[in-house]
Design an enzyme around this catalytic site. Structure first.
Site, PDB file in Angstrom:
ATOM      1  N   LYS A  13     -14.394   2.489   7.351  1.00 18.89           N
ATOM      2  CA  LYS A  13     -14.585   2.893   5.945  1.00 18.89           C
ATOM      3  C   LYS A  13     -15.105   1.743   5.079  1.00 18.89           C
ATOM      4  O   LYS A  13     -16.008   1.930   4.269  1.00 18.89           O
ATOM      5  CB  LYS A  13     -13.263   3.416   5.378  1.00 18.89           C
ATOM      6  CG  LYS A  13     -13.307   3.725   3.902  1.00 18.89           C
ATOM      7  CD  LYS A  13     -12.038   4.403   3.460  1.00 18.89           C
ATOM      8  CE  LYS A  13     -10.801   3.553   3.630  1.00 18.89           C
ATOM      9  NZ  LYS A  13     -10.587   2.539   2.588  1.00 18.89           N
ATOM     10  N   ARG A  88      -4.675   7.777  -2.685  1.00 22.44           N
ATOM     11  CA  ARG A  88      -4.101   7.673  -1.355  1.00 22.44           C
ATOM     12  C   ARG A  88      -2.989   8.693  -1.153  1.00 22.44           C
ATOM     13  O   ARG A  88      -2.377   8.762  -0.097  1.00 22.44           O
ATOM     14  CB  ARG A  88      -3.529   6.285  -1.173  1.00 22.44           C
ATOM     15  CG  ARG A  88      -4.089   5.581   0.060  1.00 22.44           C
ATOM     16  CD  ARG A  88      -3.653   4.153  -0.051  1.00 22.44           C
ATOM     17  NE  ARG A  88      -3.819   3.381   1.133  1.00 22.44           N
ATOM     18  CZ  ARG A  88      -4.683   2.364   1.222  1.00 22.44           C
ATOM     19  NH1 ARG A  88      -5.531   2.111   0.258  1.00 22.44           N
ATOM     20  NH2 ARG A  88      -4.692   1.619   2.292  1.00 22.44           N
ATOM     21  N   ARG A 127      -9.821  -5.124  17.951  1.00 24.14           N
ATOM     22  CA  ARG A 127     -10.638  -6.141  17.266  1.00 24.14           C
ATOM     23  C   ARG A 127     -10.362  -7.526  17.828  1.00 24.14           C
ATOM     24  O   ARG A 127      -9.205  -7.910  18.025  1.00 24.14           O
ATOM     25  CB  ARG A 127     -10.257  -6.201  15.783  1.00 24.14           C
ATOM     26  CG  ARG A 127     -10.891  -5.152  14.930  1.00 24.14           C
ATOM     27  CD  ARG A 127     -10.439  -5.405  13.497  1.00 24.14           C
ATOM     28  NE  ARG A 127     -10.500  -4.191  12.730  1.00 24.14           N
ATOM     29  CZ  ARG A 127      -9.695  -3.879  11.737  1.00 24.14           C
ATOM     30  NH1 ARG A 127      -8.733  -4.699  11.377  1.00 24.14           N
ATOM     31  NH2 ARG A 127      -9.825  -2.757  11.091  1.00 24.14           N
ATOM     32  N   ARG A 167      -6.184 -10.807  15.555  1.00 21.28           N
ATOM     33  CA  ARG A 167      -5.409 -11.095  14.343  1.00 21.28           C
ATOM     34  C   ARG A 167      -4.005 -10.520  14.516  1.00 21.28           C
ATOM     35  O   ARG A 167      -3.845  -9.404  15.003  1.00 21.28           O
ATOM     36  CB  ARG A 167      -6.088 -10.374  13.176  1.00 21.28           C
ATOM     37  CG  ARG A 167      -6.491 -11.280  12.060  1.00 21.28           C
ATOM     38  CD  ARG A 167      -7.362 -10.571  11.084  1.00 21.28           C
ATOM     39  NE  ARG A 167      -6.714  -9.398  10.505  1.00 21.28           N
ATOM     40  CZ  ARG A 167      -7.338  -8.553   9.695  1.00 21.28           C
ATOM     41  NH1 ARG A 167      -8.607  -8.731   9.398  1.00 21.28           N
ATOM     42  NH2 ARG A 167      -6.705  -7.514   9.185  1.00 21.28           N
ATOM     43  N   ARG A 179       0.991   2.781   8.134  1.00 23.33           N
ATOM     44  CA  ARG A 179      -0.170   3.093   7.286  1.00 23.33           C
ATOM     45  C   ARG A 179      -0.799   4.415   7.705  1.00 23.33           C
ATOM     46  O   ARG A 179      -1.203   5.213   6.880  1.00 23.33           O
ATOM     47  CB  ARG A 179      -1.213   1.990   7.406  1.00 23.33           C
ATOM     48  CG  ARG A 179      -0.670   0.676   6.978  1.00 23.33           C
ATOM     49  CD  ARG A 179      -1.632  -0.424   7.274  1.00 23.33           C
ATOM     50  NE  ARG A 179      -1.992  -1.056   6.019  1.00 23.33           N
ATOM     51  CZ  ARG A 179      -3.191  -1.442   5.696  1.00 23.33           C
ATOM     52  NH1 ARG A 179      -4.183  -1.278   6.518  1.00 23.33           N
ATOM     53  NH2 ARG A 179      -3.421  -2.010   4.550  1.00 23.33           N
TER      54      ARG A 179
HETATM   55  P1  AMP Z   1      -5.832  -1.682   1.835  1.00 19.42           P
HETATM   56  O1  AMP Z   1      -6.495  -3.012   1.749  1.00 19.42           O
HETATM   57  O2  AMP Z   1      -6.646  -0.583   1.247  1.00 19.42           O
HETATM   58  O3  AMP Z   1      -5.378  -1.351   3.214  1.00 19.42           O
HETATM   59  O4  AMP Z   1      -4.518  -1.771   0.920  1.00 19.42           O
HETATM   60  C1  AMP Z   1      -3.526  -2.740   1.144  1.00 19.42           C
HETATM   61  C2  AMP Z   1      -2.204  -2.308   0.528  1.00 19.42           C
HETATM   62  O5  AMP Z   1      -2.344  -2.146  -0.888  1.00 19.42           O
HETATM   63  C3  AMP Z   1      -1.679  -0.969   1.004  1.00 19.42           C
HETATM   64  O6  AMP Z   1      -0.992  -1.058   2.230  1.00 19.42           O
HETATM   65  C4  AMP Z   1      -0.767  -0.571  -0.146  1.00 19.42           C
HETATM   66  O7  AMP Z   1       0.460  -1.292  -0.099  1.00 19.42           O
HETATM   67  C5  AMP Z   1      -1.546  -1.054  -1.345  1.00 19.42           C
HETATM   68  N1  AMP Z   1      -2.435   0.015  -1.832  1.00 19.42           N
HETATM   69  C6  AMP Z   1      -3.793   0.100  -1.670  1.00 19.42           C
HETATM   70  N2  AMP Z   1      -4.275   1.216  -2.235  1.00 19.42           N
HETATM   71  C7  AMP Z   1      -3.209   1.864  -2.782  1.00 19.42           C
HETATM   72  C8  AMP Z   1      -3.040   3.071  -3.508  1.00 19.42           C
HETATM   73  N3  AMP Z   1      -4.070   3.872  -3.799  1.00 19.42           N
HETATM   74  N4  AMP Z   1      -1.778   3.409  -3.892  1.00 19.42           N
HETATM   75  C9  AMP Z   1      -0.730   2.624  -3.641  1.00 19.42           C
HETATM   76  N5  AMP Z   1      -0.815   1.478  -2.940  1.00 19.42           N
HETATM   77  C10 AMP Z   1      -2.030   1.089  -2.516  1.00 19.42           C
END
Ligand code: AMP
Length: 224
Positions: A13, A88, A127, A167, A179
């Site tokens: 993505k 999300r 990865r 990683r 996640r």
């Molecule tokens: P990402 O880099 O998109 O994987 O986001 C890293 C972390 O940020 C996630 O695991 C959440 O803890 C928080 N996060 C990102 N987007 C959201 C969202 N829309 N709502 C709530 N928490 C978020």
């Protein structure tokens, strides 16, 4: 041009988002990036968000929703935006939809990169990082970018570097599962948000299985 992009962790993505952002020249707003920047700068928002992020939980909606809705009002968003990582969950989808209705703003494209859970997980765990250049793509589960085998050892497929590492967070199965539990949840999670938009606008679905190039080609064809 206002665009939403959905896809599980490991679906490519982020890469596709960057390609789309370049095509339309709109800001690429990534919720995760905003949180990480706030954490590294030690802001109040960063302090509030850190614990949730470290535990792999969503930051509460009362923090995240206003943060994003305010971000969309900034000057650089006047000509549009590409939103990545938000909504999300179902509550965030409803909040965004209602805010757009109020502002009489339309969603031009909603994109869903479709990839099953098992493949997404394998891609994350597969990865490998090249010690010479982290941007050299190597993944033991993706045929197109498999590292090369030399004398029983895997080496970088781009430069031949013999030091390929994984990683630590890519190998944390529990964190990946957590996640993905949020993403693939069709009741209140991210897929529930995707379905919410499917009932309101046309959602462009793209198969995330082929190579980055093939996925971006088929996606760009649909974004006319
Ligand atoms: P990402 O880099 O998109 O994987 O986001 C890293 C972390 O940020 C996630 O695991 C959440 O803890 C928080 N996060 C990102 N987007 C959201 C969202 N829309 N709502 C709530 N928490 C978020």
């Amino acid at each position: 041009m206002n665009i939403l992009i959905f896809g599980p962790n490991g679906s490519g993505k982020g890469t596709q988002g960057t390609i789309i952002q370049k095509k339309f020249g709109v800001p690429h707003i990534e919720t995760g990036v905003i949180f990480r920047e706030n954490i590294s700068k030690g802001t109040e928002l960063g302090k509030k968000a850190k614990g949730y992020i470290d535990r792999g939980e969503l930051v509460p909606d009362d923090i995240t929703i206003p943060m994003i809705l305010n971000r969309l009002k900034e000057a650089d968003c006047a000509k549009g935006w590409l939103l990545d990582g938000f909504p999300r969950n179902l509550a965030q989808a409803e909040a965004l939809w209602n805010a757009l209705q109020e502002e009489k703003m339309q969603l031009d494209y909603v994109i869903e990169i479709v990839l099953d859970r098992d493949t997404s997980k394998k891609r994350i765990m597969g990865r490998r990082l090249c010690a010479t250049d982290n941007n050299h793509p190597n993944n033991i589960y993706i045929d197109a970018i498999k590292p090369v085998e030399k004398e029983g050892k895997l080496i970088c497929r781009v430069c031949g570097c013999e030091k390929l590492t994984a990683r630590a967070d890519d190998q944390d199965e529990a964190a990946i599962d957590k996640r993905h539990n949020i993403y693939y949840d069709t009741k209140t999670g991210t897929l529930a948000a995707v379905n919410y938009f499917k009932q309101r606008v046309k959602v462009i679905e793209v198969d995330g299985n082929p190579s980055v190039k093939e996925v971006s080609e088929s996606l760009l064809k649909k974004l006319v």
